[in-house]
Write an enzyme that holds these catalytic residues in place. Sequence first.
Site, PDB file in Angstrom:
ATOM      1  N   GLU A 186       0.804  -1.236   0.000  1.00 10.29           N
ATOM      2  CA  GLU A 186       0.000   0.000   0.000  1.00 10.29           C
ATOM      3  C   GLU A 186       0.837   1.288   0.000  1.00 10.29           C
ATOM      4  OE1 GLU A 186      -2.635  -0.469   3.342  1.00 10.29           O
ATOM      5  OE2 GLU A 186      -3.388  -2.372   2.600  1.00 10.29           O
ATOM      6  N   ASN A 228       1.881  -5.061  -3.136  1.00  8.03           N
ATOM      7  CA  ASN A 228       0.483  -5.397  -2.804  1.00  8.03           C
ATOM      8  C   ASN A 228      -0.298  -4.126  -2.491  1.00  8.03           C
ATOM      9  OD1 ASN A 228      -1.489  -7.463  -2.074  1.00  8.03           O
ATOM     10  ND2 ASN A 228      -1.161  -6.893   0.067  1.00  8.03           N
ATOM     11  N   HIS A 264     -10.515  -6.046  -1.556  1.00  8.90           N
ATOM     12  CA  HIS A 264     -11.528  -5.803  -0.523  1.00  8.90           C
ATOM     13  C   HIS A 264     -12.692  -5.112  -1.234  1.00  8.90           C
ATOM     14  CE1 HIS A 264      -8.942  -6.937   2.800  1.00  8.90           C
ATOM     15  NE2 HIS A 264      -7.976  -6.243   2.237  1.00  8.90           N
ATOM     16  N   GLU A 293      -6.318 -10.615  -0.847  1.00  7.52           N
ATOM     17  CA  GLU A 293      -7.056 -10.348   0.398  1.00  7.52           C
ATOM     18  C   GLU A 293      -8.557 -10.275   0.147  1.00  7.52           C
ATOM     19  OE1 GLU A 293      -5.446  -6.980   2.570  1.00  7.52           O
ATOM     20  OE2 GLU A 293      -3.402  -7.463   1.979  1.00  7.52           O
ATOM     21  N   ASP A 295     -12.254 -10.114   0.223  1.00  5.51           N
ATOM     22  CA  ASP A 295     -13.497 -10.235   0.984  1.00  5.51           C
ATOM     23  C   ASP A 295     -14.532  -9.375   0.293  1.00  5.51           C
ATOM     24  OD1 ASP A 295     -12.572  -7.745   1.942  1.00  5.51           O
ATOM     25  OD2 ASP A 295     -12.165  -8.496   3.963  1.00  5.51           O
TER      26      ASP A 295
HETATM   27  O1  9MR Z   1      -6.878  -7.749   8.993  1.00  4.87           O
HETATM   28  C1  9MR Z   1      -5.814  -6.991   9.557  1.00  4.87           C
HETATM   29  C2  9MR Z   1      -6.225  -6.430  10.898  1.00  4.87           C
HETATM   30  O2  9MR Z   1      -6.428  -7.481  11.811  1.00  4.87           O
HETATM   31  C3  9MR Z   1      -5.145  -5.485  11.411  1.00  4.87           C
HETATM   32  O3  9MR Z   1      -5.578  -4.849  12.590  1.00  4.87           O
HETATM   33  C4  9MR Z   1      -4.807  -4.447  10.363  1.00  4.87           C
HETATM   34  C5  9MR Z   1      -3.655  -3.576  10.793  1.00  4.87           C
HETATM   35  O4  9MR Z   1      -2.450  -4.319  10.902  1.00  4.87           O
HETATM   36  O5  9MR Z   1      -4.470  -5.067   9.132  1.00  4.87           O
HETATM   37  C6  9MR Z   1      -5.478  -5.873   8.597  1.00  4.87           C
HETATM   38  O6  9MR Z   1      -5.051  -6.427   7.374  1.00  4.87           O
HETATM   39  C7  9MR Z   1      -4.794  -5.504   6.322  1.00  4.87           C
HETATM   40  C8  9MR Z   1      -3.675  -6.036   5.467  1.00  4.87           C
HETATM   41  O7  9MR Z   1      -2.554  -6.310   6.260  1.00  4.87           O
HETATM   42  C9  9MR Z   1      -3.318  -5.057   4.370  1.00  4.87           C
HETATM   43  N1  9MR Z   1      -4.464  -4.760   3.569  1.00  4.87           N
HETATM   44  C10 9MR Z   1      -5.651  -4.315   4.304  1.00  4.87           C
HETATM   45  C11 9MR Z   1      -5.993  -5.344   5.370  1.00  4.87           C
HETATM   46  C12 9MR Z   1      -7.273  -4.956   6.060  1.00  4.87           C
HETATM   47  O8  9MR Z   1      -7.083  -3.739   6.731  1.00  4.87           O
END
Ligand code: 9MR
Length: 632
Positions: A186, A228, A264, A293, A295
């Site tokens: 990101e 990513n 997402h 990822e 969903d």
């Molecule tokens: O699902 C993850 C959540 O449990 C964490 O709190 C958050 C921060 O570390 O990250 C979430 O996963 C993210 C992923 O690492 C990167 N893309 C977005 C995902 C959803 O926020």
Amino acid sequence: MKRYCNVVLRYKILSTKNLFEEKVMLKDHYRLLICVLLMTVFVGGTAADAHPVQQNATQTIRQLADKNHFYFGAAASPTHFGDSKYVATLSREFNMLTPENEAKFCSLQPEQGQFDFRAFDKLMDFANQNKMVVRGHNLVWHQCVPGWLATGKFSRDEAIKLMHDHIYTVVGRYKGRIPMWDVVNEAIADGGSGLRNSPWKQFIGDDYVEMAFRFAHEADPDALLFYNDYSAEGMNAKSNAVYAMVKDFVARGVPINGVGLQSHFRVGEIDEAGVAQNMKRLGDLGLQVQITEMDDDYPVGSTAAILQQQAGDYRQLLQTCLESSNCTAFVTWGVTDLYSWLRTSNSGFSNPDVKPLLFDDDYQPKPAYDAVRDILARHAGEAPILTDDQVAAMSVAPEPAVVQVQLPPPHKTDLAQLAPDPVPGAAYYAPFPVTIKLDGKTDDWANIPRVTLDQGPTMPANNTTSMTFAVAADAKNIYFLADVKDSKVIYGKHDPLTEWYNEDSVEFYINATGDLTLTAYKPGVVQLGIPAANITNPAKPFVGGSNSGDVPVQVVAVNTDEGYRIEASVPLVTDVWKRVPLTLAKLGFQVHLNGASGDARDTKLIWSTYDTDDQSYMNPSLFGQLIFWRAN
Ligand code: 9MR
């Protein structure tokens, strides 16, 4: 045969990374030769053979994925290992896992130089015991930065060393065990305008991204390295920026192997044709893509019809991936709805109603589960799991919540007015061509119909906050005016990019897709949330809201005697729409006002009467209409 070859090649990337690269580049007859060799050498020993032949009805995703020689994974966390159903479902249904949080910087190096691999190793052990492949996620990100790093003061060289040491330690430790890593996560700003702010960018500069890839490659030359990101799956400004960055990397020999398309999504919003086009152009650079990822969220009332539509989304995205020869994995962001990040407060949503994954709270498979199995079965040349009628039912959007009403004939009460009277809560006639200067003054808005907005689902007793708005267009832009009456203008208490709606702000919505019955966002529908915070931020406006990054927005915000005023414009031709104002041409259109008198929003005023419950940010069928009207 050729199709089968493609999947053989895809699945064998782990041990034959270079063959993948050759596959993309070699002419067809070389491909076929490699394919035949591979089939001879490898097909004998795939994981598929470990499972007895079963009827489709009882085959798991994992079994069917194995038959496709394809990685189908889930984000996983050992925090749920005490839940036996979780453990059973994860190992039964998926042949790949991604650490949801355990491999992030803040998890692995909570104190400078002190690494904690305990949680991640639990996950690695689990993957090992269950013969699952691990997708490493992630090495460098602007989030999950430990406090010592976020608040520390480091020179460029010091920060480069920190990043280098972290990547070497982590990638080095799992060398040979983790075949692919999300190296940088990101990094690109929403809307695609350069790199987003991050401690890494601040300390090191924009070249931190390529450095991370070089360090990861040095630490494990055999690992596949991915960039990513989210909201860059289809064709849009952000994916163009990702494409430009990785194209440059490839041209300059920065070691990168692929792009992760996070995915997402909201139910109904996936543009598969755009995703396919994006996958193809990345493939043409010699890069893989993976759905990393997935969903698919519907924030309220996931009815049976919504879950069917969700199943259609999963099916089509997986099909797009399987049919793109460079798409090498599909990972869902979790196993069960129960533990979805979207239900937790750290997602910023905390929504207990969302059901974005393949298994429900009781680990029962949802319609999307069969949709996934059906595509995998068909792609492996096996009998379909769903009938054609069942598949067709998944691609039908549920009935729009509200059917657009018949409007009365256009009528001008005041003949000087440049367009007919607005139809309350349903339609606004926007005159053109009228050119507006964004200067905070209203002289150029004379004779343009004004609508008063003073009603909505949330209003304090004796509410005094209200606004008037107006819209006009010329050949290039649509212009918006909001004149807000507000005795105390509140801003600066929340992040103006992500939580603008919790303080004084105005929202304009446009649906330029031509389909006013759309029940979910897709490219061409935007919510433009414009906070009063722009009063002190003239240079680069804060604009938030669904898909708001898809279009460039210009904003001028000023204080007035009565409150504040916002003037804004968006172009009529953008990456996501191309509109020419013609008399009676229609766009979907909506206006909201958010008011705060203290720390959080206490007022929500809504123009279109179809939206009684603040659902416009998800459901464009609740908009009213913007109808163009030639001014003379
Ligand atoms: O699902 C993850 C959540 O449990 C964490 O709190 C958050 C921060 O570390 O990250 C979430 O996963 C993210 C992923 O690492 C990167 N893309 C977005 C995902 C959803 O926020």
